[in-house]
Design an enzyme around this catalytic site. Sequence first.
Site, PDB file in Angstrom:
ATOM      1  N   GLY A  32       0.851  -1.193  -0.015  1.00 26.34           N
ATOM      2  CA  GLY A  32      -0.049  -0.095  -0.233  1.00 26.34           C
ATOM      3  C   GLY A  32       0.949   1.054   0.121  1.00 26.34           C
ATOM      4  N   THR A  34       1.125   3.553   2.309  1.00 29.90           N
ATOM      5  CA  THR A  34       2.038   3.825   3.413  1.00 29.90           C
ATOM      6  C   THR A  34       3.053   2.946   3.669  1.00 29.90           C
ATOM      7  OG1 THR A  34      -0.225   4.435   4.336  1.00 29.90           O
ATOM      8  CG2 THR A  34       1.730   4.419   6.168  1.00 29.90           C
ATOM      9  N   ASP A  86       2.978  -2.762   7.947  1.00 30.97           N
ATOM     10  CA  ASP A  86       1.931  -2.792   7.076  1.00 30.97           C
ATOM     11  C   ASP A  86       1.016  -1.691   7.446  1.00 30.97           C
ATOM     12  OD1 ASP A  86       0.620  -3.491   4.878  1.00 30.97           O
ATOM     13  OD2 ASP A  86       0.237  -5.807   5.578  1.00 30.97           O
ATOM     14  N   ASP A  89      -6.851  -0.032   6.583  1.00 32.21           N
ATOM     15  CA  ASP A  89      -7.856   0.823   6.163  1.00 32.21           C
ATOM     16  C   ASP A  89      -8.733   1.203   7.260  1.00 32.21           C
ATOM     17  OD1 ASP A  89      -7.035   0.257   3.367  1.00 32.21           O
ATOM     18  OD2 ASP A  89      -7.756  -1.559   3.954  1.00 32.21           O
ATOM     19  N   GLY A 100      -7.046  -4.473   3.519  1.00 30.42           N
ATOM     20  CA  GLY A 100      -7.272  -5.498   2.031  1.00 30.42           C
ATOM     21  C   GLY A 100      -7.715  -4.431   0.924  1.00 30.42           C
ATOM     22  N   GLU A 108      -1.299 -10.875   3.213  1.00 31.99           N
ATOM     23  CA  GLU A 108      -0.884  -9.889   4.195  1.00 31.99           C
ATOM     24  C   GLU A 108      -1.285 -10.954   5.492  1.00 31.99           C
ATOM     25  OE1 GLU A 108      -1.440  -5.462   2.643  1.00 31.99           O
ATOM     26  OE2 GLU A 108      -3.203  -6.535   3.419  1.00 31.99           O
ATOM     27  N   LYS A 126      -7.609   6.867   9.449  1.00 32.23           N
ATOM     28  CA  LYS A 126      -8.023   5.600   9.258  1.00 32.23           C
ATOM     29  C   LYS A 126      -8.636   5.077  10.760  1.00 32.23           C
ATOM     30  CE  LYS A 126      -5.926   4.829   5.416  1.00 32.23           C
ATOM     31  NZ  LYS A 126      -4.730   3.886   4.996  1.00 32.23           N
TER      32      LYS A 126
HETATM   33  C1  5RP Z   1      -3.436  -3.531   1.171  1.00 31.16           C
HETATM   34  C2  5RP Z   1      -3.917  -3.295   2.672  1.00 31.16           C
HETATM   35  C3  5RP Z   1      -2.939  -1.894   2.742  1.00 31.16           C
HETATM   36  O1  5RP Z   1      -2.459  -2.150   3.985  1.00 31.16           O
HETATM   37  C4  5RP Z   1      -4.120  -0.867   3.233  1.00 31.16           C
HETATM   38  O2  5RP Z   1      -5.086  -0.770   2.169  1.00 31.16           O
HETATM   39  C5  5RP Z   1      -3.788   0.721   3.497  1.00 31.16           C
HETATM   40  O3  5RP Z   1      -3.313   1.028   2.231  1.00 31.16           O
HETATM   41  P1  5RP Z   1      -2.669   2.611   2.219  1.00 31.16           P
HETATM   42  O4  5RP Z   1      -1.610   2.678   2.914  1.00 31.16           O
HETATM   43  O5  5RP Z   1      -2.447   2.659   0.643  1.00 31.16           O
HETATM   44  O6  5RP Z   1      -3.942   3.537   2.666  1.00 31.16           O
HETATM   45  O7  5RP Z   1      -4.442  -3.771   3.117  1.00 31.16           O
HETATM   46  O8  5RP Z   1      -4.051  -4.823   0.827  1.00 31.16           O
END
Ligand code: 5RP
Length: 236
Positions: A32, A34, A86, A89, A100, A108, A126
Amino acid sequence: MALEASEMKKIVAEAAVDRYVKDGMNVGLGTGSTAYFAIKRIGELVAKGFNLTCVATSVQSEELAKECGIKVVDLDEVDHLDITIDGADEVDPSMQLIKGLGGALLREKIVAAATVSEIIICDGSKLVDKLGVKTHLPVEVLKFGHLHTKYALERQGCKAVLRMKDGKPFVTDGGNYIYDCKFEAIEKPFFLETRLDVIPGVVENGLFLNTAYDVLVCRPDGTVMSMADEAANKKE
Ligand code: 5RP
């Protein structure tokens, strides 16, 4: 002045790597926008001489890691991961998560299960009081009979929409489809998880319960808060 979203992602990702990644560790690489900044920072540590063995949660993260000079191995080449960094959302006050939206939830979750300390990085957008209030819950399903799986998902009280990309169903790294399931709010996430897990055709769901060891959150002023530290301070 409040920071841009991408600046907050970079700050929190770098803070997580600097706090938690130590020389010699086995490290899981998230997926993702981040986690992108965390992988970049891990690449800087490798360039400085850190000996890290990394496992990626997606093809996309693996490619980025290799570009950054990071050694990437298959999960089965290590017996455990010390740390995984990681994104998420949604994060509720007890560090339960929805993940996801980036489509990598299956790998993950497998990587998180092999990890001693799962570190989640995000900005304040979030944080939610209850899971499901802002976003949908991604559920990865087999292509075979997926409409029947959708009907079974909807019987759990959501509206399930097949994820699309470029006019075609989105296909995960595992070769499956994703249904994005919108609940009004997920009142009982542990109960819902047990209901989803028994639906034939469901490969994995995006509820990551009792998975996070710490959640680091970047505030709009650029300071970083650790939810694990806050919880420990409250207990004292
Ligand atoms: C990917 C994920 C990501 O960690 C989640 O979507 C967060 O992404 P971002 O940092 O772009 O907001 O679960 O499957």
